[in-house]
Design an enzyme around this catalytic site. Structure first.
Site, short mmCIF file in Angstrom:
data_model
loop_
_atom_site.label_atom_id
_atom_site.label_comp_id
_atom_site.label_asym_id
_atom_site.label_seq_id
_atom_site.Cartn_x
_atom_site.Cartn_y
_atom_site.Cartn_z
N LYS A 28 0.83 -1.22 0.00
CA LYS A 28 0.00 0.00 0.00
C LYS A 28 0.86 1.26 0.00
O LYS A 28 0.61 2.19 -0.76
CB LYS A 28 -0.93 -0.04 1.23
CG LYS A 28 -1.93 1.09 1.29
CD LYS A 28 -3.22 0.65 1.96
CE LYS A 28 -3.08 0.41 3.45
NZ LYS A 28 -2.88 1.65 4.21
N ASP A 326 1.80 -1.32 11.74
CA ASP A 326 0.46 -1.77 11.31
C ASP A 326 0.18 -3.23 11.66
O ASP A 326 -0.93 -3.71 11.45
CB ASP A 326 0.31 -1.57 9.79
CG ASP A 326 0.33 -0.09 9.42
OD1 ASP A 326 -0.05 0.74 10.26
OD2 ASP A 326 0.73 0.22 8.28
#
Ligand code: S3P
Length: 452
Positions: A28, A326
């Site tokens: 991402k 994350d």
């Protein structure tokens, strides 16, 4: 794969061993950057393996609105006709960045040294997230902002016609802040320097070099200084996006939890500033083999082979946080199955992600019968090595957070009772084919009613 957007309550139930070889969608962070840098180059940039998830598609739409011509060709290659570092134009409408904090902060950086006005907005989760961290340095470079509630989206930015270089010491370890400043520096005369105490992911620096921009990085006593001299041209390039290690963490965790599992994930980016999760599971005793390590486009890529096995608890060193920021939600799920107490600290930043991830994980794990203590800056989780004998049987709130949703769906594959989540829709922001991909390995998911 499916292309079908799932929504509503969903649940996972105990599954047999996972087996197979797979690829996860593109990284991402690298995907957002490829679209923005392609827009700031002059000429055609091509991107292979772009993450076609909602967050990145918001960046695509935003860059189109500011003048770039971006299309996907019949071979799946994304083609970007860039406008140059100072060539962005005022969008006609409001730019909606959905759930993506990375898009919001990086695009504010790219818009700073431009003669334009733009308004950025986002969904309920993004509109709660703090933006002051980028408004302070970008304001010093000359941009002006009009925001809701001090520093929240919607934000209207008036770019600086005469941007100024800055030297900025980052108060938080954030690659988004560093990247916003470096993006603004591209069309700013003189040298801009960012000082970071703790190294954060360096995809921006690596990709800028790939686009022909000189970025220097000097080690100093306080940490490191990253410098860029602006008003440079970006050479259009071909970018190959590796698989996202943050997405790979979910099938890896599921394979570790389900006895007899053996999976291989090919082509995963293992940048040394992103590999904290791999180091953490190694310290927990996971059977992980990193194969076929290679360099691709200035990033390290490898195949990851994982077999199930018993896990031990660890104290995660707080200084690892930026390299696995994350991955804490899914690491907390693994900690729930490890013998002993896992301690994770130094994680205040998790409170300002897509949700307050410390609160969301503590609430969901304890609803599933796991003993968890929520600290101001972390979690202490008391593991139960055989989750299949107990745990689960809860409906968990995900607070519009894709990683909370996927973490609890992974947990429910290993618990005695199913685990349900309130809404699966947000996983489309980063991993649209999570469900069908995991199902090909043997995972079991289904729509859930109001009760687990
Ligand atoms: C990102 C940096 C991280 C991470 C986010 C993506 C990036 O945020 O949590 O998902 O692409 O730069 P911070 O750098 O703000 O911690």
């Amino acid at each position: 794969m499916s292309g079908r957007r799932l929504s509503g309550p969903y649940r996972s139930r105990a599954a047999g061993p996972l087996a197979g070889t797979l690829r996860v969608p593109g990284d991402k962070s690298i995907s957002h950057r490829s679209i923005i840098f392609g827009t700031l180059a002059v000429g055609e940039t091509t991107v292979e393996g772009l993450l076609e998830a909602e967050d990145v598609l918001c960046t695509v739409a935003a860059m189109r609105a500011c003048g770039a011509n971006i299309n996907k060709d019949g071979n799946g290659l994304w083609r970007i006709w860039g406008v140059g570092t100072g060539g962005l134009t005022s969008p006609h409408g409001v730019i909606d960045l959905g759930n993506s904090g990375t898009a919001a902060r990086l695009i504010l950086g790219a818009l700073t040294p431009q003669s334009l006005t733009a308004t950025l907005t986002g969904d309920a989760s993004l509109s709660r997230r703090p933006m002051q961290r980028v408004l302070t340095p970008l304001g010093q470079m000359g941009a002006q902002f009009n925001c809701r509630a001090g520093d929240r989206l919607p934000i209207t930015i008036e770019g600086a016609a005469d941007p100024m270089p800055i030297e900025y010491e980052m108060p938080v370890a954030s690659a988004q802040v560093k990247s916003a400043i470096l993006l603004a520096a591209l069309n700013t005369p003189g040298t801009t320097r960012v000082l970071e105490k703790q190294a954060t992911r360096d995809h921006t620096e690596r990709m800028l070099r790939h686009f022909g921009v000189e970025v220097t990085c000097e080690q100093a006593t306080f940490g490191q200084a990253i410098s860029l001299t602006g008003q440079v041209d970006l050479k259009p390039s071909h970018v190959i996006v590796p698989g996202d290690v943050s997405s790979a963490a979910f099938p890896i965790a599921a394979a570790l939890l389900l006895p007899g599992s053996h999976i291989t994930i090919e082509n995963v980016g293992i940048n040394p500033l992103r590999d904290g999760f791999l180091r953490a599971i190694d310290a927990m005793g996971a059977d992980l083999t990193i194969r076929n390590k290679r360099e691709q486009n200035g990033e390290t890529v490898a195949d990851l082979e994982v077999k199930s096995g018993s896990l031990n608890s660890i104290e995660v060193p707080p200084e690892w946080a930026p390299s696995m920021i994350d991955e804490y939600p899914v690491l907390a799920v693994l900690a729930a199955a490890a013998s002993g107490k896992t301690v994770m600290r130094g994680l205040q930043e998790l409170r300002v992600k897509e949700s307050d991830r410390l609160a969301a994980m503590a609430q969901g794990l304890s609803a599933c019968g796991i003993n968890v203590q929520e600290l101001e800056d972390g979690l202490i989780i008391e593991g139960e090595p055989d989750l299949s004998l107990r745990a689960g049987g809860a409906r968990v709130e995900t607070f519009l957070d894709h990683r909370i949703a996927m973490s609890f769906l992974v947990l429910g594959l290993a618990t005695k009772e199913p685990v349900a989540i309130d809404d699966i829709a947000m996983i489309a922001t980063s991993f649209p084919d999570f469900v069908p991909l995991m199902e090909t390995l043997g995972a079991q998911f289904e729509p859930a009613g109001e009760t687990p």
